[in-house]
Design an enzyme around this catalytic site. Structure first.
Site, PDB file in Angstrom:
ATOM      1  N   LYS A  36     -13.270   1.644  -1.477  1.00  0.00           N
ATOM      2  CA  LYS A  36     -14.254   1.868  -0.398  1.00  0.00           C
ATOM      3  C   LYS A  36     -15.416   2.702  -0.936  1.00  0.00           C
ATOM      4  O   LYS A  36     -16.582   2.418  -0.718  1.00  0.00           O
ATOM      5  CB  LYS A  36     -13.614   2.634   0.770  1.00  0.00           C
ATOM      6  CG  LYS A  36     -12.708   1.817   1.685  1.00  0.00           C
ATOM      7  CD  LYS A  36     -12.237   2.679   2.866  1.00  0.00           C
ATOM      8  CE  LYS A  36     -11.157   1.970   3.675  1.00  0.00           C
ATOM      9  NZ  LYS A  36     -10.642   2.745   4.801  1.00  0.00           N
ATOM     10  N   GLU A  82       0.813  -1.227   0.000  1.00  0.00           N
ATOM     11  CA  GLU A  82       0.000   0.000   0.000  1.00  0.00           C
ATOM     12  C   GLU A  82       0.836   1.262   0.000  1.00  0.00           C
ATOM     13  O   GLU A  82       0.402   2.302  -0.490  1.00  0.00           O
ATOM     14  CB  GLU A  82      -0.938   0.018   1.219  1.00  0.00           C
ATOM     15  CG  GLU A  82      -2.228  -0.721   0.962  1.00  0.00           C
ATOM     16  CD  GLU A  82      -3.257  -0.525   2.066  1.00  0.00           C
ATOM     17  OE1 GLU A  82      -4.177  -1.344   2.112  1.00  0.00           O
ATOM     18  OE2 GLU A  82      -3.154   0.409   2.881  1.00  0.00           O
ATOM     19  N   HIS A  98       9.382 -26.556   0.600  1.00  0.00           N
ATOM     20  CA  HIS A  98       8.739 -27.692  -0.059  1.00  0.00           C
ATOM     21  C   HIS A  98       7.513 -27.254  -0.849  1.00  0.00           C
ATOM     22  O   HIS A  98       6.639 -28.062  -1.150  1.00  0.00           O
ATOM     23  CB  HIS A  98       8.374 -28.747   0.992  1.00  0.00           C
ATOM     24  CG  HIS A  98       9.592 -29.246   1.704  1.00  0.00           C
ATOM     25  ND1 HIS A  98      10.310 -30.327   1.268  1.00  0.00           N
ATOM     26  CD2 HIS A  98      10.238 -28.750   2.778  1.00  0.00           C
ATOM     27  CE1 HIS A  98      11.349 -30.502   2.073  1.00  0.00           C
ATOM     28  NE2 HIS A  98      11.334 -29.559   2.992  1.00  0.00           N
TER      29      HIS A  98
END
Ligand code: PA5
Length: 404
Positions: A394, A261, A283
């Site tokens: 938003k 951000e 792995h």
């Protein structure tokens, strides 16, 4: 003391990056509080934690992004790895997550901490309304079951003023993702017995390095310069953050937000953070890291003292190489093997070594990465402290819901 070592780095640091005092002056002009707020007194937080010590069996943090990730990190790093914790952090609005809280809490013995700097983030407001209604329906007084941590304005601030709900402040000049060392991270931490004064002490220690004008002695500036140069000269724009410590995996989540951000601002500027865990992801991811595109800088975190000295009992002579080896030795050796193999394949990495995971070192780590992110902003000449992209999503969500 935290140390930083680079491996296979051919990148020369550009002369303008080492002019730390100039970068610090520019940062000072931006009036950011993340490295200043650690001097603020915390008595009010400690007093509150003491006053409610035996009152609640469960603490539910309602918040998202910078209002949650620091607390999740603190809980994982300093709590027990198996014992159920009384602290629950709800950083999503998945209805399963919301509903299943009911299976573990008794509302009469639960404190909800609602955290939102803006006081109006839809996810957090929805969670607050949901649990608030539950409490109201059960006849539980909001004052006894809710605490807010918020900025100067917004719905939470207004509600707190109207209803007298206990509220802690988030300073105006500390952004969400930089707020772990304010009441946002400190209050939930204090409620589960984390020594928040030691956390701040560690942060203050690292701040000395952050403010040191000598580049070589400035760990955050050195880390940022390595990240910047690898991206600028070698197009290594992916930063894999890989702690070799179960306790620090959520630190990687916290940093992921901070880096993404703060630095992802222009079309051609941004570092993509990827989290990985040593040794588990050897792995799962290492094949790609070794032989895939050479577009990554690896940031390892090594913890010298990983905990109890557990020797591996060798029960079959076919694995005699494990004789006398402890789990921490095995973990450190695997990490060394990975670093050497990467180096062999012309991949670059940096290792940050911490003596152990405790409050002080965690405080140092927070400040190291926050400081490095601030320097990165200066190197890229971008504002590391805003988040227009987040704000836009938003806004659009609200518009879409309004138009229904
Ligand atoms: O760093 C930021 O500012 C954001 O990621 C916020 O932390 C996140 O959007 C939550 O915002 P708020 O604390 O206002 O609810």
């Amino acid at each position: 003391m935290i140390k930083l070592n680079t491996h296979n780095s051919r990148c020369r640091v550009a002369p303008e990056l080492v002019e730390v005092s100039e970068h610090l002056v520019k940062l000072e002009e931006k009036d950011q509080g993340f490295y200043k707020v650690i001097d603020d007194p915390v008595d009010h937080i400690l007093d509150f934690a003491k006053s409610v010590k035996d009152k609640y069996d469960h603490i539910a943090v309602l918040g998202i992004g910078g209002s949650a990730l620091g607390t999740i990190c603190l809980k994982q790093a300093l709590g027990h790895l198996y014992k159920p914790s009384k602290l629950h952090v709800l950083d999503n609005i998945d209805p399963a997550l919301i509903a299943e809280l009911d299976d573990v809490i008794d509302y009469r013995k639960t404190l909800f901490i609602v955290i939102s700097k803006s006081g109006g983030t839809p996810e957090t407001v929805s969670q607050y309304f949901y649990y608030r209604k539950k409490c109201d329906d059960k006849g539980l007084a909001a004052k006894n079951h809710f605490v807010f941590i918020t900025g100067r304005k917004g719905l939470l601030r207004e509600t707190s003023e109207k209803e007298g709900i206990k509220t802690f402040d988030i300073p105006e000049n500390v952004g969400g993702r930089f707020s772990v060392l304010t009441s946002v991270g400190l209050l939930p931490a204090a409620l589960i017995g984390i020594d928040i004064e030691a956390l701040l002490e560690g942060a203050r220690k690292m701040r000395e390095s952050f403010l040191n004008k000598d580049f070589e002695k400035n760990l955050p500036a050195r880390l940022a310069a390595i990240q910047y140069m690898h991206s600028f000269t070698e197009k290594r724009n992916i930063n894999v953050i890989m702690p070799y410590s179960e306790r620090l995996i959520r630190f990687a989540d916290w940093y992921r937000q901070l880096l993404a951000e703060s630095i992802g601002k222009k079309k051609d500027v941004g570092l993509t953070p990827v989290k990985a865990l040593g040794v588990t992801d050897q792995h799962s991811q290492t094949q790609l890291y070794m032989d895939g595109p050479n577009d990554k800088l690896f940031i390892f975190i090594k913890v010298e003292n990983l905990g109890p000295n557990l020797e591996i009992p060798v029960l079959d002579e076919s694995v005699n190489y494990l004789k006398g080896v402890t789990f921490d030795k095995l973990m450190h050796t695997e990490m060394e093997g990975t670093i050497q193999a990467l180096k062999h394949n012309e991949r670059s990495s940096v290792t940050i070594t911490v003596p152990e995971v405790n409050e002080k070192t965690l405080g140092e780590l927070f400040m190291l990465f926050e400081g490095a992110t601030a320097f990165l902003g200066e190197f890229y000449k971008i504002n590391a402290f805003d988040q227009p992209g987040v704000e836009l999503s938003k806004k659009l969500t609200k518009e879409l819901l309004t138009k229904r």
